[in-house]
Write an enzyme that holds these catalytic residues in place. Structure first.
Site, short mmCIF file in Angstrom:
data_model
loop_
_atom_site.label_atom_id
_atom_site.label_comp_id
_atom_site.label_asym_id
_atom_site.label_seq_id
_atom_site.Cartn_x
_atom_site.Cartn_y
_atom_site.Cartn_z
CE1 TYR A 32 39.21 -46.61 -25.34
CE2 TYR A 32 40.53 -45.42 -26.95
CZ TYR A 32 39.31 -45.68 -26.36
OH TYR A 32 38.18 -45.03 -26.79
CB THR A 53 32.38 -37.97 -22.85
OG1 THR A 53 33.64 -38.58 -22.55
CG2 THR A 53 32.13 -38.03 -24.34
CB SER A 98 34.77 -41.23 -19.49
OG SER A 98 34.93 -41.12 -20.87
P1 NAD Z 1 31.65 -42.40 -20.81
O1 NAD Z 1 32.89 -43.21 -20.58
O2 NAD Z 1 31.60 -41.02 -20.30
O3 NAD Z 1 30.38 -43.21 -20.29
C1 NAD Z 1 30.38 -44.59 -20.38
C2 NAD Z 1 29.06 -45.17 -19.90
O4 NAD Z 1 29.29 -46.57 -19.87
C3 NAD Z 1 28.62 -44.75 -18.50
O5 NAD Z 1 27.26 -44.36 -18.53
C4 NAD Z 1 28.82 -46.03 -17.69
O6 NAD Z 1 27.86 -46.18 -16.65
C5 NAD Z 1 28.66 -47.10 -18.74
N1 NAD Z 1 29.30 -48.37 -18.41
C6 NAD Z 1 30.45 -48.56 -17.74
N2 NAD Z 1 30.68 -49.88 -17.58
C7 NAD Z 1 29.65 -50.53 -18.18
C8 NAD Z 1 29.30 -51.89 -18.34
N3 NAD Z 1 30.09 -52.87 -17.85
N4 NAD Z 1 28.16 -52.20 -19.00
C9 NAD Z 1 27.36 -51.23 -19.49
N5 NAD Z 1 27.63 -49.91 -19.36
C10 NAD Z 1 28.76 -49.58 -18.71
O7 NAD Z 1 31.33 -42.42 -22.35
P2 NAD Z 1 32.13 -41.90 -23.61
O8 NAD Z 1 33.38 -41.16 -23.24
O9 NAD Z 1 31.10 -41.27 -24.45
O10 NAD Z 1 32.63 -43.26 -24.27
C11 NAD Z 1 31.71 -44.14 -24.89
C12 NAD Z 1 32.46 -45.00 -25.88
O11 NAD Z 1 33.10 -44.16 -26.84
C13 NAD Z 1 33.56 -45.88 -25.29
O12 NAD Z 1 33.58 -47.12 -25.96
C14 NAD Z 1 34.81 -45.10 -25.59
O13 NAD Z 1 35.97 -45.93 -25.66
C15 NAD Z 1 34.46 -44.52 -26.94
N6 NAD Z 1 35.25 -43.35 -27.34
C16 NAD Z 1 35.27 -42.25 -26.54
C17 NAD Z 1 36.06 -41.16 -26.90
C18 NAD Z 1 36.14 -39.92 -26.06
O14 NAD Z 1 37.02 -39.08 -26.30
N7 NAD Z 1 35.27 -39.73 -25.07
C19 NAD Z 1 36.79 -41.21 -28.09
C20 NAD Z 1 36.72 -42.35 -28.90
C21 NAD Z 1 35.95 -43.42 -28.49
#
Ligand code: NAD
Length: 249
Positions: A151, A186, A188
């Site tokens: 990651y 979120t 995830s």
């Molecule tokens: P999440 O992981 O809860 O949801 C992800 C979404 O991505 C889902 O709707 C899923 O269907 C979709 N997805 C999965 N595989 C896919 C693909 N191959 N093509 C298109 N869509 C696809 O979302 P989140 O936790 O809000 O994370 C979103 C982004 O934010 C990610 O890049 C994550 O790394 C980043 N992020 C999250 C956090 C956190 O704490 N949640 C922190 C920093 C960064």
């Protein structure tokens, strides 16, 4: 309204930060093309507003990306939000897991930028500057965290990609920034907590790494998304924008 007249495409828009960003952009007057692999999530999003157009898009499918870019008019904003958290140290990281993370977290963004940039450059001629936003994380080149090898490395690559694109197109009306959230509540994240050996302790540990003593809510991140996609940030490019609740103070 802050995004009036703008068309913005968002990946991973079905839930979490992507979904909140769709809603925040629509609330500011944008037309949003919301993409995801989850058809049901897209259907429920579609019902929320006539300003939302949904498309199934797997960001690991280069042909699907190129076909969508060829079909859509030039975008004013592109938010590459899709990403995946692999849990593990380097000794727990298989080649397959590494390749999966590189493909979903970085290669997808290379392909999205490459496919949509020509249309966006044309849009600059018609309507003025455009903005690309790539989802990175505080877990990246910004800061190391335990069990986040794939990651952190891939999100660091997102920051490098972002700076390179920003440097190449700075004179042509294309801004490109990376977003680096802290720990966001979120679906995830809830999944990672539930999958832990001790979920109660896992939730405490996630909260403990946030100095404010609580997790970010998705709207804390979506408000920065709106800013970076709007002309309010017209002098901001090539930046890794931290929204981390003080982790990197
Ligand atoms: P999440 O992981 O809860 O949801 C992800 C979404 O991505 C889902 O709707 C899923 O269907 C979709 N997805 C999965 N595989 C896919 C693909 N191959 N093509 C298109 N869509 C696809 O979302 P989140 O936790 O809000 O994370 C979103 C982004 O934010 C990610 O890049 C994550 O790394 C980043 N992020 C999250 C956090 C956190 O704490 N949640 C922190 C920093 C960064």
């Amino acid at each position: 309204m802050r995004l009036e007249g703008k068309t913005i495409l968002i990946t991973a828009a079905g839930q979490g930060i992507g979904r909140a960003s769709v809603q925040a952009c629509v609330a500011q007057g944008a037309r949003v093309i919301a993409t995801d692999v989850n058809v049901e999530a897209l259907e429920s999003l579609q019902r929320e507003s006539a300003a939302i157009e949904t498309r199934v898009l797997d960001v690991t499918d280069v042909e699907a990306i190129n076909a969508l870019a060829a079909e859509l008019p030039g975008l004013d904003g592109l938010f590459n939000c899709a990403g995946f958290v692999h849990h593990g140290s380097i000794l727990e990281l298989s080649d397959e897991d590494w390749a999966f993370s590189v493909n979903l977290n970085v290669t997808s963004m290379v392909r999205m930028c490459r496919a949509f940039l020509p249309g966006m450059l044309q849009r600059v001629e018609e309507a003025g500057p455009v903005s690309i936003l790539n989802m990175a994380s505080m877990a990246s080149s910004v800061k190391g965290f335990p069990v986040r090898t794939a990651y952190g490395a891939t999100k660091a690559a997102v920051i490098g990609l972002t700076k390179a694109v920003a440097a190449d197109y700075v004179k042509q009306g294309v801004r490109c920034n990376a977003l680096c959230p802290g720990t966001v509540d979120t679906p995830s994240l809830r999944g990672r907590i539930a999958a832990a050996a001790d979920p109660v302790q896992a939730e405490k540990d996630f909260i403990a790494r946030q100095p404010m003593g609580h997790l970010a809510q998705v709207n804390d991140i979506a408000s920065m998304v709106v800013y970076l996609l709007s002309d309010e940030s017209q002098f901001v490019t090539g930046q890794a924008m931290l929204v981390d609740g003080g982790v990197t103070i």
